[in-house]
Design an enzyme around this catalytic site. Structure first.
Site, short mmCIF file in Angstrom:
data_model
loop_
_atom_site.label_atom_id
_atom_site.label_comp_id
_atom_site.label_asym_id
_atom_site.label_seq_id
_atom_site.Cartn_x
_atom_site.Cartn_y
_atom_site.Cartn_z
CB SER A 84 62.88 62.47 78.00
OG SER A 84 64.15 62.96 78.01
CG HIS A 233 61.36 67.55 76.40
ND1 HIS A 233 61.54 66.82 75.77
CD2 HIS A 233 61.67 67.07 78.10
CE1 HIS A 233 62.10 65.84 76.43
NE2 HIS A 233 62.27 66.17 77.47
#
Length: 253
Positions: A84, A233
């Site tokens: 990320s 995620h």
């Protein structure tokens, strides 16, 4: 800036960077699965974990932090893995200092700009009055008013520490709150990184879309894009064995 880090394992160097609100600890389970083949360096990025705080918080600065770390550790070249926000940092690093990068792994993020989508989390964190806080349970109760998912609350509470009897956030919450747009900024470069690059997304996540392929190919022409099944995620937490196996295949021994 001298970053805090953990070192484990033996073999070729692999530097790992966490995402927003995270720390080096987030990737320890993955590191344990790789330590027989690699020397792993798990870093706390600036304004996170036990690394120093700074009013400057952007990818140019965080890439420069990585260069300083490499030089301090006597590492001329290494492979890099970033999740990320950490993924954007390692992309910026590879494009800025390509001679220092062996292979690149970007976990569930693309180079494109992302809109701010952490406002609820920031509201929750700022709602916790650390000065009057008497327990971690009290902090979680306050976070629960904003964040129903217990797993997310537990992840955020890893940032809560106690010094001299008083609670405080490890993260630089004021700067992150003020400059949150920086975390979603686009990664650009005049020249591509021509080394091997793996973009490893979560199959249930929309952070890496099919529409990102062209931009990824422009900046990282030697790329491979995969999606780990049954993951969102937080792919390293949801499917650690699949992530470890994928990393071993891509990085080699």
């Amino acid at each position: 800036m001298t970053l805090n880090f953990r070192k484990t394992g033996t073999g070729k160097p692999l530097v790992i960077l966490h995402g927003l609100f995270g720390s080096a600890d987030n990737w320890m389970s993955i590191a344990k699965g790789l330590e027989e083949n690699y020397t792993l360096y798990l870093l706390d990025q600036r304004n996170h974990g036990d690394s120093p705080h700074s009013d400057t918080w952007n990818y140019k600065a965080m890439a420069a932090d990585l260069k300083e770390f490499m030089e301090a550790e006597g590492l001329q070249k290494a492979s890099f893995l970033g999740h990320s926000m950490g993924g954007k940092t390692v992309m910026k690093f590879a494009l800025t200092y390509p001679e220092m990068v062996e292979k690149l792994v970007v976990a569930d993020i693309a180079p494109r700009p992302y809109p701010v989508h952490h406002q609820t989390i920031l509201e929750a964190l700022n709602a916790v009055d650390t000065k009057s806080l008497s327990s971690r349970k009290e902090a979680e109760d306050k976070l629960a008013e904003y964040i129903p998912e217990r797993g997310i609350r537990q992840f955020l509470l890893k940032n809560l520490t106690r010094k001299e009897g008083a609670f405080e956030w490890k993260i630089n919450l004021p700067i992150i709150t003020k400059q949150i747009e920086n975390v979603g900024e686009e990664i650009t470069a005049d020249k591509p990184f021509v080394g091997p690059a793996l973009f490893m997304g979560g199959a249930n996540s929309d952070y890496i879309k099919s529409s990102d392929k062209e931009e990824i190919a422009t900046l990282f022409p030697d790329n491979h894009i995969i999606h780990i099944k049954n993951t969102g995620h937080w792919l390293h937490a949801e499917q650690p064995e699949a992530v470890i196996a994928t990393l071993k295949t891509f990085l080699g021994s």
